[in-house]
Design a protein around this motif. Structure first.
Motif, PDB file in Angstrom:
ATOM      1  N   SER A 224       0.776  -1.059   0.105  1.00 21.29           N
ATOM      2  CA  SER A 224       0.007  -0.004  -0.107  1.00 21.29           C
ATOM      3  C   SER A 224       0.805   1.273  -0.014  1.00 21.29           C
ATOM      4  CB  SER A 224      -0.800  -0.066   1.163  1.00 21.29           C
ATOM      5  OG  SER A 224      -1.516   1.279   1.285  1.00 21.29           O
ATOM      6  N   PRO A 225       1.224   1.857  -1.027  1.00 22.37           N
ATOM      7  CA  PRO A 225       1.939   3.044  -1.144  1.00 22.37           C
ATOM      8  C   PRO A 225       1.270   4.275  -0.595  1.00 22.37           C
ATOM      9  CG  PRO A 225       1.705   2.000  -3.316  1.00 22.37           C
ATOM     10  CD  PRO A 225       0.995   1.187  -2.563  1.00 22.37           C
ATOM     11  N   LEU A 226      -0.065   4.304  -0.447  1.00 22.71           N
ATOM     12  CA  LEU A 226      -0.989   5.538   0.314  1.00 22.71           C
ATOM     13  C   LEU A 226      -0.618   5.082   1.675  1.00 22.71           C
ATOM     14  CD1 LEU A 226      -2.605   7.689   0.124  1.00 22.71           C
ATOM     15  CD2 LEU A 226      -4.640   6.339   0.061  1.00 22.71           C
ATOM     16  N   GLY A 227      -0.826   3.876   2.140  1.00 25.24           N
ATOM     17  CA  GLY A 227      -0.751   3.773   3.774  1.00 25.24           C
ATOM     18  C   GLY A 227       0.737   4.010   4.266  1.00 25.24           C
ATOM     19  N   PHE A 228       1.774   3.609   3.404  1.00 23.12           N
ATOM     20  CA  PHE A 228       3.126   4.178   3.638  1.00 23.12           C
ATOM     21  C   PHE A 228       3.203   5.758   3.869  1.00 23.12           C
ATOM     22  CE2 PHE A 228       7.606   2.448   3.424  1.00 23.12           C
ATOM     23  CZ  PHE A 228       8.121   3.583   3.185  1.00 23.12           C
ATOM     24  N   ALA A 229       2.774   6.026   2.580  1.00 25.75           N
ATOM     25  CA  ALA A 229       2.874   7.504   2.606  1.00 25.75           C
ATOM     26  C   ALA A 229       2.068   8.329   3.744  1.00 25.75           C
ATOM     27  CB  ALA A 229       2.514   8.063   1.399  1.00 25.75           C
TER      28      ALA A 229
ATOM     29  N   MET B 118     -16.961   1.851   6.532  1.00 26.13           N
ATOM     30  CA  MET B 118     -17.973   1.862   5.813  1.00 26.13           C
ATOM     31  C   MET B 118     -17.940   2.186   4.292  1.00 26.13           C
ATOM     32  SD  MET B 118     -20.957   3.377   8.286  1.00 26.13           S
ATOM     33  CE  MET B 118     -20.163   4.961   8.550  1.00 26.13           C
ATOM     34  N   ILE B 119     -16.825   2.855   3.864  1.00 26.49           N
ATOM     35  CA  ILE B 119     -16.638   3.317   2.624  1.00 26.49           C
ATOM     36  C   ILE B 119     -14.907   3.071   2.488  1.00 26.49           C
ATOM     37  CG2 ILE B 119     -18.064   4.959   2.618  1.00 26.49           C
ATOM     38  CD1 ILE B 119     -16.258   6.851   2.663  1.00 26.49           C
ATOM     39  N   ASP B 120     -14.701   3.280   1.293  1.00 23.57           N
ATOM     40  CA  ASP B 120     -13.312   2.972   0.749  1.00 23.57           C
ATOM     41  C   ASP B 120     -12.407   3.736   1.587  1.00 23.57           C
ATOM     42  OD1 ASP B 120     -10.534   2.520  -0.405  1.00 23.57           O
ATOM     43  OD2 ASP B 120     -11.338   2.656  -2.404  1.00 23.57           O
ATOM     44  N   ARG B 121     -11.127   3.228   2.391  1.00 23.86           N
ATOM     45  CA  ARG B 121     -10.452   3.993   3.246  1.00 23.86           C
ATOM     46  C   ARG B 121      -9.636   4.947   2.401  1.00 23.86           C
ATOM     47  NH1 ARG B 121     -11.008   1.122   8.022  1.00 23.86           N
ATOM     48  NH2 ARG B 121     -11.056  -1.307   7.709  1.00 23.86           N
ATOM     49  N   ARG B 122      -9.339   4.834   1.188  1.00 21.04           N
ATOM     50  CA  ARG B 122      -8.622   5.898   0.629  1.00 21.04           C
ATOM     51  C   ARG B 122      -9.337   7.277   0.372  1.00 21.04           C
ATOM     52  NH1 ARG B 122      -7.223   2.386  -4.909  1.00 21.04           N
ATOM     53  NH2 ARG B 122      -9.482   1.764  -4.632  1.00 21.04           N
ATOM     54  N   PHE B 123     -10.567   7.061   0.191  1.00 22.73           N
ATOM     55  CA  PHE B 123     -11.317   8.165   0.062  1.00 22.73           C
ATOM     56  C   PHE B 123     -11.455   8.991   1.431  1.00 22.73           C
ATOM     57  CE2 PHE B 123     -14.432   5.911  -2.865  1.00 22.73           C
ATOM     58  CZ  PHE B 123     -13.566   6.243  -3.969  1.00 22.73           C
ATOM     59  N   VAL B 124     -11.269   8.359   2.748  1.00 25.65           N
ATOM     60  CA  VAL B 124     -11.331   9.029   3.845  1.00 25.65           C
ATOM     61  C   VAL B 124      -9.940   9.622   3.963  1.00 25.65           C
ATOM     62  CG1 VAL B 124     -11.424   8.763   6.384  1.00 25.65           C
ATOM     63  CG2 VAL B 124     -12.969   7.384   4.742  1.00 25.65           C
TER      64      VAL B 124
ATOM     65  N   HIS C 106      -5.774   0.489   6.435  1.00 27.75           N
ATOM     66  CA  HIS C 106      -6.022   0.467   5.009  1.00 27.75           C
ATOM     67  C   HIS C 106      -5.134  -0.794   4.579  1.00 27.75           C
ATOM     68  CE1 HIS C 106      -6.124   0.920   0.603  1.00 27.75           C
ATOM     69  NE2 HIS C 106      -5.029   1.516   0.709  1.00 27.75           N
ATOM     70  N   VAL C 107      -4.018  -0.766   5.120  1.00 28.20           N
ATOM     71  CA  VAL C 107      -2.853  -1.860   4.676  1.00 28.20           C
ATOM     72  C   VAL C 107      -3.414  -3.338   5.326  1.00 28.20           C
ATOM     73  CG1 VAL C 107      -0.339  -2.565   5.315  1.00 28.20           C
ATOM     74  CG2 VAL C 107      -0.963  -0.131   4.841  1.00 28.20           C
ATOM     75  N   ASN C 108      -3.949  -3.050   6.500  1.00 29.44           N
ATOM     76  CA  ASN C 108      -4.468  -4.352   7.068  1.00 29.44           C
ATOM     77  C   ASN C 108      -5.391  -4.927   6.225  1.00 29.44           C
ATOM     78  OD1 ASN C 108      -2.847  -3.952   9.247  1.00 29.44           O
ATOM     79  ND2 ASN C 108      -4.334  -3.210  10.678  1.00 29.44           N
ATOM     80  N   ASP C 109      -6.143  -4.230   5.453  1.00 29.29           N
ATOM     81  CA  ASP C 109      -7.158  -4.804   4.439  1.00 29.29           C
ATOM     82  C   ASP C 109      -6.553  -5.572   3.176  1.00 29.29           C
ATOM     83  OD1 ASP C 109      -9.266  -3.559   5.987  1.00 29.29           O
ATOM     84  OD2 ASP C 109      -9.251  -1.888   4.658  1.00 29.29           O
ATOM     85  N   ARG C 110      -5.358  -5.487   3.113  1.00 33.55           N
ATOM     86  CA  ARG C 110      -4.641  -6.161   2.129  1.00 33.55           C
ATOM     87  C   ARG C 110      -3.584  -7.204   2.773  1.00 33.55           C
ATOM     88  NH1 ARG C 110      -4.646  -4.607  -2.453  1.00 33.55           N
ATOM     89  NH2 ARG C 110      -2.405  -4.959  -3.076  1.00 33.55           N
TER      90      ARG C 110
END
Length: 436
Positions: free
Chosen positions: A219-224, A278-284, A331-335
């Motif tokens: 997860s590049p976004l979780g890392f960042a 409830m929604i995509d964590r990336r949006f949050v 978010h990383v945990n979801d993957r």
């Protein structure tokens, strides 16, 4: 009539079985120690920044001192286990708390940037060791069914302790020796519950590891997110009191500003976390970082004077920025598979720490170039870039959810040891529970 035997009477008159003690009650001594530590550390950080400003130290100098704390904390988190294995938990805690207490009152005795840099570096290392001891004890004492509750209580204490520390800034002038002595008192009082507690000796806590390369690939976004929040929030904690002093706040106003802004984390962390379930964590993550960046930019645009608008914008900025760290971990945990949860979170603690070590220094350079409001220009830019990176990552389907969501858990930004309280923990060595 049959006369009862002495043995029977002894059993009948002996101590009656006691009801099971709540884990929270058994761990109350440890929670008191945590509270004392956080109050002392919170007051120390704000006080040193304000006093350094009044002593005429430059923004870059203060930034270096504040970065030194996070460098020391990272080193202390890594090496503390060796000290604990050598002398034991209680002796290690007593030694480290004594050093922190002594350092707290050393600042007014040696008013020099180099000395204060070394004090902050050593203080951060020792404080990290204290946190490792506390978290080890919590790990050994928490029953599996209570891990989530213990982790939640621990996080609330961390935030409440910091908020409670700020009004102490009004007890005396920051120009005096009094507040440094008050800091020392709180750090010393943390020794009392630890040295008198009946909690069993914690087992050795192992830190699982995942490579940084694989973590970024997951997860590049979780890392960042973890790195950017470290850069932004350490800058605020380290240079926020300096900013407040430069825009005209008196000691009471500085304390109120820091307390109100940190209260935002209490108010918004759980709602944002539940929304991310409830929604995509990336949006949050994208929305929270974008709005937090706008709130920081609003602070930078406000006139250089105390105002309710500045307080409100600070509340929104901190309340939205702090949860990004826990949401990034979720978010990383979801993957990942269940067995990797704690290992991944341990790595993200290190990533956060790396960002935290850079934050105050970069913010101080911005303040030197742009004035007091340069702090929030830097913070806004950091969070804005995170939001932009998140938007770019939305185009990559590979960063979606691979496993069913596990549900949001607030993760402390302290050491990897606290992660063993996670419900999916592994690597906890044997220990005796509290009260054993």
């Amino acid at each position: 009539m049959v006369e009862s035997r002495p043995a029977d009477r002894a059993v009948a008159n002996g101590p009656k079985p006691q009801a099971a003690t709540s884990p929270i009650v058994k761990l109350s001594a440890l929670f008191v120690a945590v509270t004392m530590l956080v109050i002392g550390n919170g007051l120390s950080g704000t006080l040193v920044g304000v006093r350094a400003e009044s002593e005429g130290m430059s923004s870059v100098t203060i930034g270096l001192m504040m970065s030194a704390y996070f460098l020391g904390f990272a080193a202390g988190s890594y090496y503390a286990s060796r000290l604990i294995e050598s002398v034991g938990h209680i002796r290690a805690f007593a030694a480290l708390a004594s050093i922190c207490s002594a350092l707290a009152i050393a600042y007014p005795l040696f008013i020099a940037p180099v000395a204060w840099f070394l004090f902050r570096l050593l203080f951060g290392a020792c404080y990290a060791g204290l946190v490792v001891v506390i978290e080890s004890w919590l790990n050994a004492s928490a029953e599996p069914a209570q891990r989530g509750r213990m982790l939640a209580i621990y996080n609330v204490i961390l935030v409440l302790g910091y908020v409670a520390s700020q009004p102490l800034l009004t007890l005396a002038s920051t120009e005096s020796f009094v507040l440094f002595a008050v800091t020392s008192i709180f750090l010393s009082l943390a020794l009392v519950p630890i040295t008198l507690t009946r909690a069993g000796i914690p087992g050795k806590t192992a830190a699982d590891r995942v490579s940084m390369k694989r973590l970024f690939q997951l997860s590049p976004l979780g890392f960042a997110g973890a790195f950017a929040v470290g850069m932004a929030m350490s800058a605020f904690w380290g240079m926020g009191p300096v900013f407040a002093a430069r825009v005209g706040f008196e000691d009471e106003g500085i304390a109120l500003f820091m307390a109100i802004t940190m209260s935002g984390a209490l108010a918004l962390t759980w709602p944002l976390g539940r929304l991310s379930d409830m929604i995509d964590r990336r949006f949050v993550i994208i929305a929270a970082s974008a709005i937090a960046a706008l709130a920081a930019l609003a602070i930078a645009a406000l006139p250089e004077r105390p105002s309710a608008a500045l307080m409100g914008a600070g509340f929104a900025f901190v309340g939205l920025a702090i949860p990004i760290y826990s949401i990034s971990i979720a978010h990383v945990n979801d993957r990942i598979a269940e067995g990797e949860v704690v290992a991944v979170a341990s790595r993200l603690v290190l990533i956060y720490g790396a960002g935290a070590a850079l934050g105050p220094l970069l913010a101080s350079v911005s303040m030197r170039l742009l004035g007091a409001h340069g702090l929030f220009v830097y913070i806004s830019a950091t969070l804005g870039l995170l939001s932009l990176f998140g938007v770019i990552r939305l185009g990559f389907r590979g960063e979606g959810v691979l496993w069913p969501k596990r549900g949001f858990i607030i993760i402390p930004r302290t050491t990897h040891v606290s992660l063993q309280l996670h419900r999916d923990r592994r690597g906890q060595g044997p220990g005796r529970p509290a009260g054993a």
